[in-house]
Enzyme design. Structure first.
Site, PDB file in Angstrom:
ATOM      1  CG  HIS A 177      60.054  64.708  56.832  1.00  0.00           C
ATOM      2  ND1 HIS A 177      61.372  65.051  56.443  1.00  0.00           N
ATOM      3  CD2 HIS A 177      59.651  63.504  56.130  1.00  0.00           C
ATOM      4  CE1 HIS A 177      61.808  64.065  55.563  1.00  0.00           C
ATOM      5  NE2 HIS A 177      60.667  63.358  55.254  1.00  0.00           N
ATOM      6  CB  CYS A 484      46.190  58.611  50.039  1.00  0.00           C
ATOM      7  SG  CYS A 484      47.491  57.953  48.893  1.00  0.00           S
TER       8      CYS A 484
HETATM    9  C1  PEP Z   1      51.146  61.927  48.293  1.00  0.00           C
HETATM   10  O1  PEP Z   1      51.985  62.397  47.596  1.00  0.00           O
HETATM   11  O2  PEP Z   1      49.954  62.626  48.398  1.00  0.00           O
HETATM   12  C2  PEP Z   1      51.187  61.058  49.310  1.00  0.00           C
HETATM   13  C3  PEP Z   1      49.908  60.444  49.720  1.00  0.00           C
HETATM   14  O3  PEP Z   1      52.368  60.271  49.426  1.00  0.00           O
HETATM   15  P1  PEP Z   1      53.629  61.155  50.212  1.00  0.00           P
HETATM   16  O4  PEP Z   1      52.945  62.163  51.035  1.00  0.00           O
HETATM   17  O5  PEP Z   1      54.018  59.917  51.305  1.00  0.00           O
HETATM   18  O6  PEP Z   1      54.481  61.292  49.332  1.00  0.00           O
END
Ligand code: PEP
Ligand code: MG
Length: 552
Positions: A177, A484
């Site tokens: 986090h 992402c």
């Molecule tokens: C990921 O898992 O790469 C993502 C973008 O989602 P999060 O980091 O919110 O799990």
């Protein structure tokens, strides 16, 4: 107004600031049980007020986390236990520690679940600090590099980037986090330094490069220091050049257009991020609305999307539907405690038996989508049946409220099972976005917040790259392949991903200008060849060396 963003360069040099002041528990003078009860009462009230204030800070990326901390703080199972121990003669300090420790297994869902461990540790520490008169939030007079055991989200959100040149964590994973929040704010961070930073003392010079082949030096000799200074200088120059073209589209040198979106974690960050030139935005809704004590209504969500759209000049926004669960909790949707929350009821799975909140969110997107270009993206999808179910909800909602003309619908690929059947998964999708944070943890079976597995949880592991390539090769041709996840915040990695077939990227906003600049320096055919070589490597370290030498 103080800057909310750091350099975004992933490089820092400065004197060490050893952050967490020691708690002087031995100096605590306990009173009789009645006095200790009063002290604990007052302290809990004070801590609760602090957490509420922190959740409402301009940078509210961690509002969900503070919500969860407040829940832990106020949970009667812990407080009743603390009062019982005080009545039996314990000081408030000892009673609080014992009560948190006693309930740790359920507080964190699992005795060694690292994401939740941060929550329990943070709450325990905040109360003890208040009881002993130790400062609870970090402040510094001189700019420097903060050294912390793990980066607590509470600390990450309050860091002043004009003072904190970078952060070194001794433990914690690379995508915990606090680390994600710091990175999204452009604060250079070197996570999981372990023994590399052992023995560092206040004021020692630290230099680190946390991109490419990461390096850190404590008390570097003059030659070494000069090397780091040169890297920082060169990157600063490159960044200034990149910034001058940040608002232009990114084309490879042979003319392939790559969209460079950015993550936005909080409304309050949005205005400052506009200048960084992102072509569009991805919204993590569980973070945007995570501080809300009640489920946000359709109207509240619609208005929030429209406000953001105004700030972003009507650029496309991808609204990721609730990704609650795993290490993310929200006050308005309590989940059962699970043995393995990352392998549990998370993301889309949460809504199979109670779809109401998801339906509301889809409706808010459809309503706001009449006025601004929006995309809907579903997280944590494993099976074709799941995505068909989610698309069925979209059909139901659009039959009721109408379908915006250019609504795009997609899903995240962050589970190997989904990657392996990309062709079937993408039949009815406009796009997929590969979540490298989770795809890496699920492919390598290495928890993303666990420092001990930091090297194993490598997004450049060729096994992860192969899955990305598979998604690009197997998806229906009309489906756009995006990424992402934190990996594409590094411009060299972003270029490699394009070589693997990715056509839209989503780095942290401060990295957008540099990612665009990197893409312009290569042709697609060069990047495709680079990716081919990366796939043949035997380790993430080898891939890192390959791309580092290509872009040196
Ligand atoms: C990921 O898992 O790469 C993502 C973008 O989602 P999060 O980091 O919110 O799990
Ligand atoms: Mg994810």
């Amino acid at each position: 107004m103080k800057a909310r963003q750091g350099s975004g360069l992933g490089v820092a040099i400065g004197p060490a600031i050893i952050a967490k002041p020691d708690l002087h528990l031995n100096a605590y003078a306990p009173g009789d049980p009645a006095k200790e009860r009063r002290r604990l009462d007052k302290t809990l009230a004070k801590a609760e007020k602090q957490l509420r204030k922190l959740a409402a800070k301009p940078i509210r990326a961690n509002a969900a986390i503070f919500g969860a901390q407040r829940e832990l703080l106020l949970d009667a199972r812990v407080t009743d236990e603390a009062y019982r121990l005080i009545d039996a003669g314990d000081p408030a300090t000892g009673a609080w520690t014992a009560a948190v420790e006693r309930h740790r297994p359920w507080l964190q869902g699992l005795p060694d679940a690292p994401g939740q461990l941060e929550l329990a540790d943070s709450v325990e520490h905040r109360v003890l600090a208040l009881l002993t008169g130790t400062p609870t939030e970090f402040e510094t007079e001189e700019p420097g590099i903060l050294v912390v055991p793990v980066l607590d989200p509470g600390m990450a959100v309050t860091l002043d980037p004009t003072q904190v040149l970078g952060v070194v964590t001794i433990g914690g994973g690379a995508t915990g986090h606090g680390v994600i929040i710091a990175r999204s704010r452009g604060i250079p961070i070197f996570p999981a330094a372990g023994h590399l930073a052992a023995g560092v003392e206040n004021g020692d010079t630290i230099a680190f490069v946390a991109r490419g082949d990461r390096r850190i030096a404590v008390k570097p000799d003059p030659d070494e220091l000069a090397e780091f200074e040169q890297i920082l200088h060169d990157l600063t120059v490159l960044q200034a050049e990149a910034q001058a073209h940040a608002h232009e589209p990114a084309y490879t040198s042979d003319g392939t257009h790559i969209e460079v979106y950015a993550n936005v974690l909080a409304e309050a960050d949005a205005e400052e991020m506009v200048g960084l030139g992102a072509d569009g935005w991805v919204i993590r809704t569980e973070i945007l609305f995570g501080g809300s004590p009640h489920p946000p209504t359709v109207e509240e969500q619609e208005q929030a999307f429209l406000r953001l759209s105004r700030t972003f000049g009507g650029k496309r926004m991808i609204v990721r539907t609730w990704d609650i669960g795993g290490d993310k909790t929200v006050p308005f949707l309590p989940l059962d405690v699970e043995e393995n929350p990352f392998l549990g009821v998370r993301g889309l799975r949460v809504f199979r038996n109670r779809p109401e909140l998801l339906i509301d969110q889809i409706e808010a997107v459809c309503r706001a989508g009449r006025l601004t270009p929006l995309s809907l993206m579903f997280p944590m999808v494993t099976t074709v049946e799941e995505i068909d179910w989610a698309l069925g909800l979209v059909d139901d909602v659009t039959a009721r409220v109408g379908r915006p003309d250019d609504l795009q619908v997609g899903m995240m690929i962050e589970i190997p099972a989904a990657a392996l059947r990309a062709r079937l998964m993408t039949q009815r999708l406009d796009f997929v976005s590969i979540g490298t944070n989770d795809l890496t943890q699920y492919t390598t079976a290495a928890e993303r917040g666990n420092a001990a597995l930091h090297v194993l949880a490598d997004p450049l592991d060729p096994a992860v790259l192969r899955l990305i390539r598979l998604v690009a090769d197997e998806s229906r041709p009309e489906t756009l392949i995006a990424v992402c996840g934190d990996a594409n915040t590094d411009p060299d990695v972003a270029a490699l991903l394009v070589g693997l077939g990715v056509r839209e990227l989503t780095p942290g906003a401060p990295a957008v200008p540099m990612v665009k600049a990197r893409l312009r320096t290569s042709s697609l055919s060069e990047l495709t060849e680079l990716a081919q070589r990366a796939l043949a490597c035997s380790s993430g370290a080898e891939v890192r060396e390959l791309i580092r030498s290509r872009f040196r």
